[in-house]
Design a protein around this motif. Structure first.
Motif, PDB file in Angstrom:
ATOM      1  N   ASP A 286       0.798  -1.227   0.000  1.00  0.00           N
ATOM      2  CA  ASP A 286       0.000   0.000   0.000  1.00  0.00           C
ATOM      3  C   ASP A 286       0.833   1.281   0.000  1.00  0.00           C
ATOM      4  N   ILE A 287       2.139   1.169   0.138  1.00  0.00           N
ATOM      5  CA  ILE A 287       2.960   2.368   0.340  1.00  0.00           C
ATOM      6  C   ILE A 287       2.864   3.349  -0.825  1.00  0.00           C
ATOM      7  N   THR A 288       2.677   2.860  -2.033  1.00  0.00           N
ATOM      8  CA  THR A 288       2.578   3.781  -3.170  1.00  0.00           C
ATOM      9  C   THR A 288       1.222   4.473  -3.218  1.00  0.00           C
ATOM     10  N   LYS A 289       0.276   3.992  -2.435  1.00  0.00           N
ATOM     11  CA  LYS A 289      -1.044   4.618  -2.379  1.00  0.00           C
ATOM     12  C   LYS A 289      -1.169   5.568  -1.198  1.00  0.00           C
ATOM     13  N   THR A 290      -0.430   5.292  -0.123  1.00  0.00           N
ATOM     14  CA  THR A 290      -0.623   6.030   1.123  1.00  0.00           C
ATOM     15  C   THR A 290       0.445   7.074   1.399  1.00  0.00           C
ATOM     16  N   GLU A 291       1.639   6.921   0.833  1.00  0.00           N
ATOM     17  CA  GLU A 291       2.732   7.831   1.138  1.00  0.00           C
ATOM     18  C   GLU A 291       2.840   8.919   0.085  1.00  0.00           C
ATOM     19  N   PRO A 292       2.907  10.180   0.500  1.00  0.00           N
ATOM     20  CA  PRO A 292       3.174  11.235  -0.488  1.00  0.00           C
ATOM     21  C   PRO A 292       4.616  11.119  -0.967  1.00  0.00           C
ATOM     22  N   VAL A 293       4.842  11.424  -2.210  1.00  0.00           N
ATOM     23  CA  VAL A 293       6.186  11.296  -2.763  1.00  0.00           C
ATOM     24  C   VAL A 293       6.737  12.681  -3.079  1.00  0.00           C
ATOM     25  N   ASP A 294       7.811  13.058  -2.383  1.00  0.00           N
ATOM     26  CA  ASP A 294       8.448  14.320  -2.719  1.00  0.00           C
ATOM     27  C   ASP A 294       9.554  14.041  -3.735  1.00  0.00           C
ATOM     28  N   MET A 295      10.201  15.054  -4.174  1.00  0.00           N
ATOM     29  CA  MET A 295      11.191  14.902  -5.231  1.00  0.00           C
ATOM     30  C   MET A 295      12.395  14.066  -4.807  1.00  0.00           C
ATOM     31  N   ALA A 296      12.698  14.005  -3.528  1.00  0.00           N
ATOM     32  CA  ALA A 296      13.871  13.268  -3.079  1.00  0.00           C
ATOM     33  C   ALA A 296      13.511  11.949  -2.414  1.00  0.00           C
ATOM     34  N   LEU A 297      12.247  11.639  -2.302  1.00  0.00           N
ATOM     35  CA  LEU A 297      11.760  10.441  -1.605  1.00  0.00           C
ATOM     36  C   LEU A 297      12.188  10.422  -0.148  1.00  0.00           C
ATOM     37  N   SER A 298      12.524  11.572   0.389  1.00  0.00           N
ATOM     38  CA  SER A 298      13.025  11.620   1.758  1.00  0.00           C
ATOM     39  C   SER A 298      11.910  11.522   2.797  1.00  0.00           C
ATOM     40  N   ASN A 299      10.672  11.679   2.383  1.00  0.00           N
ATOM     41  CA  ASN A 299       9.575  11.641   3.346  1.00  0.00           C
ATOM     42  C   ASN A 299       8.902  10.276   3.419  1.00  0.00           C
ATOM     43  N   ILE A 300       9.424   9.285   2.732  1.00  0.00           N
ATOM     44  CA  ILE A 300       8.818   7.957   2.731  1.00  0.00           C
ATOM     45  C   ILE A 300       9.231   7.207   3.984  1.00  0.00           C
ATOM     46  N   THR A 301       8.247   6.685   4.684  1.00  0.00           N
ATOM     47  CA  THR A 301       8.516   5.875   5.869  1.00  0.00           C
ATOM     48  C   THR A 301       8.051   4.465   5.589  1.00  0.00           C
ATOM     49  N   PHE A 302       8.995   3.566   5.433  1.00  0.00           N
ATOM     50  CA  PHE A 302       8.653   2.172   5.203  1.00  0.00           C
ATOM     51  C   PHE A 302       8.211   1.539   6.519  1.00  0.00           C
ATOM     52  N   PRO A 303       7.313   0.587   6.452  1.00  0.00           N
ATOM     53  CA  PRO A 303       6.882  -0.087   7.687  1.00  0.00           C
ATOM     54  C   PRO A 303       8.039  -0.865   8.311  1.00  0.00           C
ATOM     55  N   THR A 304       7.929  -1.081   9.589  1.00  0.00           N
ATOM     56  CA  THR A 304       8.959  -1.820  10.326  1.00  0.00           C
ATOM     57  C   THR A 304       8.702  -3.316  10.197  1.00  0.00           C
TER      58      THR A 304
END
Length: 96
Positions: free
Chosen positions: A75-93
């Motif tokens: 679901d990460i591509t549906k729930t996570e906003p994507v900034d230009m550097a992908l620095s705001n992506i938090t993968f699940p633990t």
């Protein structure tokens, strides 16, 4: 908007402004598509690391623990906003 012609700054016509804005939008959209491809690739690698969970010899209780993690990855591509550097992506633990 201004542009530089032979070292002289001049005002762009409305048509030139529209063309420039269209180019910038196209470049941004292309970059976002590339970033999403990077995100999907990383997500797919993490999913591949957990393919063992689907084995028939894996107890259901263990499968249940990993199911939430695997679904969050899908679901990460549906729930996570994507900034230009992908620095705001938090993968699940990963479960321990």
């Amino acid at each position: 908007m201004k542009k530089l012609v032979d070292g002289v700054e001049i005002t762009m016509t409305s048509e030139e402004v529209k063309e420039r804005e269209a180019e910038e939008k196209e470049n941004l959209e292309g970059t976002l598509v590339q970033r999403m491809a990077v995100l999907r690739n990383e997500r797919n690698n993490l999913l591949a690391e957990t393919d063992w969970v689907g084995g028939t010899d894996v107890p259901q209780s263990l499968k249940d623990v990993w199911q939430t993690y695997r679904q969050a990855l899908r679901d990460i591509t549906k729930t996570e906003p994507v900034d230009m550097a992908l620095s705001n992506i938090t993968f699940p633990t990963k479960p321990s």
